[in-house]
Design a protein around this motif. Structure first.
Motif, PDB file in Angstrom:
ATOM      1  N   SER A 118     -27.186  -0.371  59.674  1.00  0.00           N
ATOM      2  CA  SER A 118     -25.875  -1.030  59.319  1.00  0.00           C
ATOM      3  C   SER A 118     -25.964  -2.837  59.540  1.00  0.00           C
ATOM      4  O   SER A 118     -27.011  -3.112  60.253  1.00  0.00           O
ATOM      5  CB  SER A 118     -24.924  -0.520  60.600  1.00  0.00           C
ATOM      6  OG  SER A 118     -25.111  -1.018  61.848  1.00  0.00           O
ATOM      7  N   ASP A 119     -24.990  -3.318  59.100  1.00  0.00           N
ATOM      8  CA  ASP A 119     -25.092  -4.732  59.278  1.00  0.00           C
ATOM      9  C   ASP A 119     -25.041  -5.059  60.541  1.00  0.00           C
ATOM     10  O   ASP A 119     -25.696  -6.193  60.932  1.00  0.00           O
ATOM     11  CB  ASP A 119     -24.107  -5.126  58.489  1.00  0.00           C
ATOM     12  CG  ASP A 119     -23.676  -6.802  58.545  1.00  0.00           C
ATOM     13  OD1 ASP A 119     -24.682  -7.379  57.950  1.00  0.00           O
ATOM     14  OD2 ASP A 119     -22.858  -7.466  59.268  1.00  0.00           O
ATOM     15  N   ILE A 149     -30.503 -11.531  61.596  1.00  0.00           N
ATOM     16  CA  ILE A 149     -30.481 -11.881  60.141  1.00  0.00           C
ATOM     17  C   ILE A 149     -29.169 -11.401  59.697  1.00  0.00           C
ATOM     18  O   ILE A 149     -28.544 -10.551  60.059  1.00  0.00           O
ATOM     19  CB  ILE A 149     -31.756 -11.411  59.384  1.00  0.00           C
ATOM     20  CG1 ILE A 149     -32.843 -11.756  59.977  1.00  0.00           C
ATOM     21  CG2 ILE A 149     -31.532 -11.555  58.000  1.00  0.00           C
ATOM     22  CD1 ILE A 149     -34.318 -10.986  59.392  1.00  0.00           C
ATOM     23  N   SER A 150     -28.318 -12.448  58.724  1.00  0.00           N
ATOM     24  CA  SER A 150     -27.130 -12.153  58.361  1.00  0.00           C
ATOM     25  C   SER A 150     -27.168 -12.071  56.934  1.00  0.00           C
ATOM     26  O   SER A 150     -26.508 -11.425  56.415  1.00  0.00           O
ATOM     27  CB  SER A 150     -26.179 -13.081  58.683  1.00  0.00           C
ATOM     28  OG  SER A 150     -25.996 -13.423  60.186  1.00  0.00           O
ATOM     29  N   CYS A 162     -37.973  -3.254  56.051  1.00  0.00           N
ATOM     30  CA  CYS A 162     -37.187  -3.806  54.897  1.00  0.00           C
ATOM     31  C   CYS A 162     -35.889  -4.591  55.160  1.00  0.00           C
ATOM     32  O   CYS A 162     -35.462  -5.180  54.468  1.00  0.00           O
ATOM     33  CB  CYS A 162     -36.620  -2.540  54.068  1.00  0.00           C
ATOM     34  SG  CYS A 162     -35.256  -1.634  54.654  1.00  0.00           S
ATOM     35  N   VAL A 163     -35.582  -4.822  56.431  1.00  0.00           N
ATOM     36  CA  VAL A 163     -34.348  -5.607  56.927  1.00  0.00           C
ATOM     37  C   VAL A 163     -34.778  -6.946  57.382  1.00  0.00           C
ATOM     38  O   VAL A 163     -33.979  -7.681  57.611  1.00  0.00           O
ATOM     39  CB  VAL A 163     -33.710  -4.821  57.898  1.00  0.00           C
ATOM     40  CG1 VAL A 163     -33.206  -3.469  57.736  1.00  0.00           C
ATOM     41  CG2 VAL A 163     -34.460  -4.776  59.311  1.00  0.00           C
TER      42      VAL A 163
END
Length: 294
Positions: free
Chosen positions: A5-6, A15-16, A130-131
């Motif tokens: 999730s964000d 990281i945003s 991946c994030v």
């Protein structure tokens, strides 16, 4: 694509947002764009450039080098060109090499570029990687000077004992098994990064006989927020003296330090006369640190 999730990404990595290059954009395209800005800001003619060093692990092709495409793209017909493969430490490897070549007296003007398109080698089903990664490039013109500024000390290192891909790397070209994508042991990378980057930083400080208290701004590799904070803490740097932009771009590998340096100058966080400490760490293992005065 993955169970995340964000909120989880922001809390774990800091990281945003990130930048992802379009499918028809090559690493050299990003590098050429950055190089043109560097050339413009340095007020030089591309024909003055004698060497082009491009740090990347996501080249356009295995060969010819991405640096050759950059040479063509900027019209630097008098320059030799080659790539540097040192993962996230690549840009500081390039600065160290440029510094040595210029001090030898053989070269006067060298273009150092760090550029990556990591989305092409990320497994978008692997939450561990991946994030984290984004695409980007940055460039700097390095020239000889009689003034008491520029690169004051530089150090690069490596340890091939950690080249095992279980730590950080791309295992093979077996596409059906996704072995052509990044794999990483995040816990071990964290431990090594927060130990080796402060050690590299302290080494250049000793070379230049400078103390941590003299540093105006620390620009570390933008891997993730936790690593950045841990490195700053181990060096005893106040948070306000640690530059962070990982929240906007993620980890752009060889491009992180030069993108951060460029932004710090544009924002006024790094001003003429300031003493800056750059430090980075990457797969290989590779690491490096550069002390410079603007």
């Amino acid at each position: 694509m993955v169970d995340t999730s964000d909120e989880w990404i922001r809390q774990r990595t800091g990281i945003s947002e990130r930048r992802i290059a379009e499918d028809d954009v090559a690493t050299s395209d990003l590098c050429i764009h950055a190089a043109r800005w560097a050339i413009k800001n340095a007020h030089i003619d591309p024909l003055d450039i004698e060497m082009i060093l491009v740090a990347t692990v996501t080249p356009d092709r295995f060969f010819p080098s991405t640096a050759c495409y950059v040479q063509k793209g900027i019209g630097a017909k008098n320059a030799a060109a080659m790539d540097i493969s040192a993962a996230c430490a690549g840009f500081l490897y390039g600065l160290d090499l440029a510094d040595g070549l210029i001090r030898s007296g053989r070269y006067n003007t060298i273009l150092v570029v760090g550029g990556e398109i990591f989305n092409k080698i990320v497994d978008w089903n692997d939450r561990n990687t991946c994030v984290l990664f984004g695409d980007g490039a940055g460039a700097a013109v390095v020239q000889a000077t009689d003034e008491s500024k520029g690169i004051l000390a530089s150090y690069i290192g490596s340890d091939g004992d950690y080249a095992d891909v279980d730590l950080l790397g791309i295992p093979a070209e077996a596409i059906d098994q996704k072995l052509d994508k990044i794999q990483m042991n995040g816990r071990e990378v964290f431990k090594l990064g927060v130990r080796l980057m402060p050690e590299a930083a302290q080494r250049v400080l000793r070379q230049a006989n400078v103390s941590v208290e003299d540093i105006d701004l620390l620009i570390p590799h933008q891997a993730n927020l936790r690593i950045i904070e841990a490195v700053g803490d181990r060096l005893g740097m106040p948070r306000e003296k640690v530059y962070i932009n990982v929240d906007k771009y993620g980890n752009t590998s060889a491009a992180t330090v030069i993108i951060a340096l460029d932004e710090a100058i544009r924002e006024g966080r790094a001003k003429p006369g300031d003493l800056l400490l750059l430090v980075t760490f990457g797969a290989g293992l590779t690491w490096g640190s550069t002390l410079l005065r603007l």
